[in-house]
Design a protein around this motif. Structure first.
Motif, mmCIF file in Angstrom:
data_model
loop_
_atom_site.group_PDB
_atom_site.id
_atom_site.type_symbol
_atom_site.label_atom_id
_atom_site.label_comp_id
_atom_site.label_asym_id
_atom_site.label_seq_id
_atom_site.Cartn_x
_atom_site.Cartn_y
_atom_site.Cartn_z
ATOM 1 N N GLY A 1 3.361 -0.824 19.151
ATOM 2 C CA GLY A 1 4.444 -1.772 19.377
ATOM 3 C C GLY A 1 3.991 -3.199 19.600
ATOM 4 O O GLY A 1 4.715 -3.981 20.245
ATOM 5 N N VAL A 2 2.813 -3.574 19.056
ATOM 6 C CA VAL A 2 2.306 -4.934 19.268
ATOM 7 C C VAL A 2 2.121 -5.703 17.962
ATOM 8 O O VAL A 2 1.494 -6.765 17.942
ATOM 9 N N TYR A 3 2.676 -5.185 16.857
ATOM 10 C CA TYR A 3 2.482 -5.855 15.571
ATOM 11 C C TYR A 3 3.413 -7.058 15.435
ATOM 12 O O TYR A 3 4.615 -6.962 15.693
ATOM 13 N N ASP A 4 2.855 -8.197 15.034
ATOM 14 C CA ASP A 4 3.626 -9.421 14.810
ATOM 15 C C ASP A 4 3.119 -10.061 13.527
ATOM 16 O O ASP A 4 1.996 -10.577 13.466
ATOM 17 N N GLU A 5 3.960 -10.027 12.489
ATOM 18 C CA GLU A 5 3.565 -10.536 11.171
ATOM 19 C C GLU A 5 3.119 -12.000 11.228
ATOM 20 O O GLU A 5 2.215 -12.415 10.500
ATOM 21 N N GLU A 6 3.740 -12.796 12.106
ATOM 22 C CA GLU A 6 3.384 -14.214 12.222
ATOM 23 C C GLU A 6 1.953 -14.408 12.715
ATOM 24 O O GLU A 6 1.346 -15.457 12.467
ATOM 25 N N LEU A 7 1.432 -13.428 13.416
ATOM 26 C CA LEU A 7 0.088 -13.552 13.999
ATOM 27 C C LEU A 7 -0.991 -12.933 13.112
ATOM 28 O O LEU A 7 -2.094 -12.652 13.565
ATOM 29 N N ILE A 8 -0.672 -12.740 11.833
ATOM 30 C CA ILE A 8 -1.651 -12.258 10.850
ATOM 31 C C ILE A 8 -2.077 -13.447 9.990
ATOM 32 O O ILE A 8 -1.260 -14.086 9.336
ATOM 33 N N ILE A 9 -3.367 -13.746 9.997
ATOM 34 C CA ILE A 9 -3.894 -14.873 9.213
ATOM 35 C C ILE A 9 -5.006 -14.367 8.301
ATOM 36 O O ILE A 9 -5.865 -13.582 8.717
ATOM 37 N N ARG A 10 -4.993 -14.842 7.053
ATOM 38 C CA ARG A 10 -6.027 -14.461 6.074
ATOM 39 C C ARG A 10 -6.838 -15.696 5.690
ATOM 40 O O ARG A 10 -6.274 -16.771 5.479
ATOM 41 N N ASP A 11 -8.137 -15.498 5.576
ATOM 42 C CA ASP A 11 -8.995 -16.606 5.137
ATOM 43 C C ASP A 11 -10.333 -16.020 4.695
ATOM 44 O O ASP A 11 -10.499 -14.793 4.619
ATOM 45 N N ASP A 12 -11.307 -16.881 4.422
ATOM 46 C CA ASP A 12 -12.636 -16.429 4.003
ATOM 47 C C ASP A 12 -13.385 -15.803 5.179
ATOM 48 O O ASP A 12 -13.204 -16.209 6.334
ATOM 49 N N PHE A 13 -14.243 -14.839 4.862
ATOM 50 C CA PHE A 13 -15.106 -14.240 5.874
ATOM 51 C C PHE A 13 -16.281 -15.187 6.161
ATOM 52 O O PHE A 13 -17.436 -14.877 5.896
#
Length: 332
Positions: A210-222
């Motif tokens: 119950g802690v998933y928040d789509e806004e707090l998902i960020i994608r970038d280079d490793f």
């Protein structure tokens, strides 16, 4: 300056070219110990270097393997390369190292180069959608082993991997046990299979808790820069965040730098969790809490598996290793 040849050694020792060749290649030949010693001594004094290409044409083997890694600047892959090289040396193999910078066009260039150099096999950490480049190796009957990075048809190939699903679960469960409920997750781009696998694993366990928040998902280079950019984007949201789970330690290093510059206290204000356990992670102050992949075991297993495939003592095989949680000081 003219290259020293077997004929030069033969003239110096006053024996035939064939005799020198057979002695230097440790083949059975009826010569005295004294002549044998003279040949080896002359070869050393004259700085003779064997023609490995010519030898490989007769033996169908070069005792050389290629390594294609996505980013040698990342300490994770630098540590892996060192382990592979050390293992290869013990197994009497030389190594050619190629750095693709996560670029599939560069991968293709290096795949073709390694094939032209008659390598006996390749250890491959994919930089993206690498099916085409693996097909080139397959078409040319060059054995290869995937390591760390997945491709679409993973079940068709040999590889050494650490369970990403288990590693992400360890991290999320740990943060949850520390009463973190506003968790941000930083991962790689969608075209990188391992980034997508880690995201899917995170989404599954975070939704269950119950802690998933789509806004707090960020994608970038490793990369460190990817971690910095991702953290700036998270802070710009002006949302409550009590923990950031970076899916690589180098990303966490970049994020750590941004948080400190912006006046955040780690872990008092925001906890951070990394992934990989590279050797720099314990040099930070506070030391980085992270999910540890057995980097040395992965590199060693990949090299040993490839050599066994080259020698025909094993067929396609997938080795799965387990991650562990390393508790340090950046999660409170």
């Amino acid at each position: 300056m003219k290259k020293v040849t077997i004929m030069d050694i033969a003239k110096k020792v006053n024996v035939s070219k064939t005799t020198v060749s057979m002695v230097l290649n440790n083949k059975e030949i009826n010569v005295s110990d004294e002549t044998r010693k003279k040949i080896f001594k002359s070869a050393k004094e004259m700085n003779y270097i064997p023609n490995t290409i010519a030898r490989s044409l007769s033996t169908n083997k070069t005792n050389t393997i290629g390594i294609i890694l996505p980013d040698i600047e990342n300490p994770f892959f630098a540590m892996m390369a060192k382990t592979i090289e050390d293992t290869a040396e013990k197994l009497n193999y030389n190594v050619i190292l190629c750095n693709s910078y996560n670029n599939t066009a560069k991968e293709e260039k290096y795949v073709k180069l390694l094939i032209s150099k008659l390598v006996d096999g390749v250890i491959f950490a994919a930089g993206g959608k690498s099916e085409h480049n693996l097909n080139i190796l397959t078409s040319n009957k060059v054995p290869f082993v995937l390591v760390d990075r997945y491709v679409e048809s993973i079940n068709e190939y040999s590889g050494v991997f650490c369970s990403n699903e288990q590693g992400i679960k360890l991290g999320v469960d740990y943060l949850y046990s520390k009463n973190k409920r506003k968790i941000a997750f930083v991962t790689g781009h969608k075209d990188l299979k391992i980034g997508e696998i880690r995201y899917n694993a995170y989404k599954k366990i975070a939704e269950e808790l119950g802690v998933y928040d789509e806004e707090l998902i960020i994608r970038d280079d490793f990369t460190i820069e990817g971690g910095m950019n991702s953290t700036k984007k998270l802070l710009a949201l002006n949302k409550k965040i009590d923990a950031i789970f970076y899916s690589s330690d180098v990303m966490a290093l970049g994020g750590f730098k941004v948080l400190i510059r912006e006046g955040y206290r780690v872990p008092k204000d925001i906890s951070i969790l990394g992934y990989d356990n590279i050797n720099i992670s314990y040099i930070l102050e506070p030391e980085l809490t992270t999910i540890s992949q057995p980097i040395y075991e992965m590199g060693q297993s990949a090299c040993e598996l490839l050599v066994n495939m080259i020698n025909g003592t094993t067929e396609n095989l997938t080795i799965s290793l387990n991650p562990t949680l390393i508790e340090r000081d950046t999660v409170s």
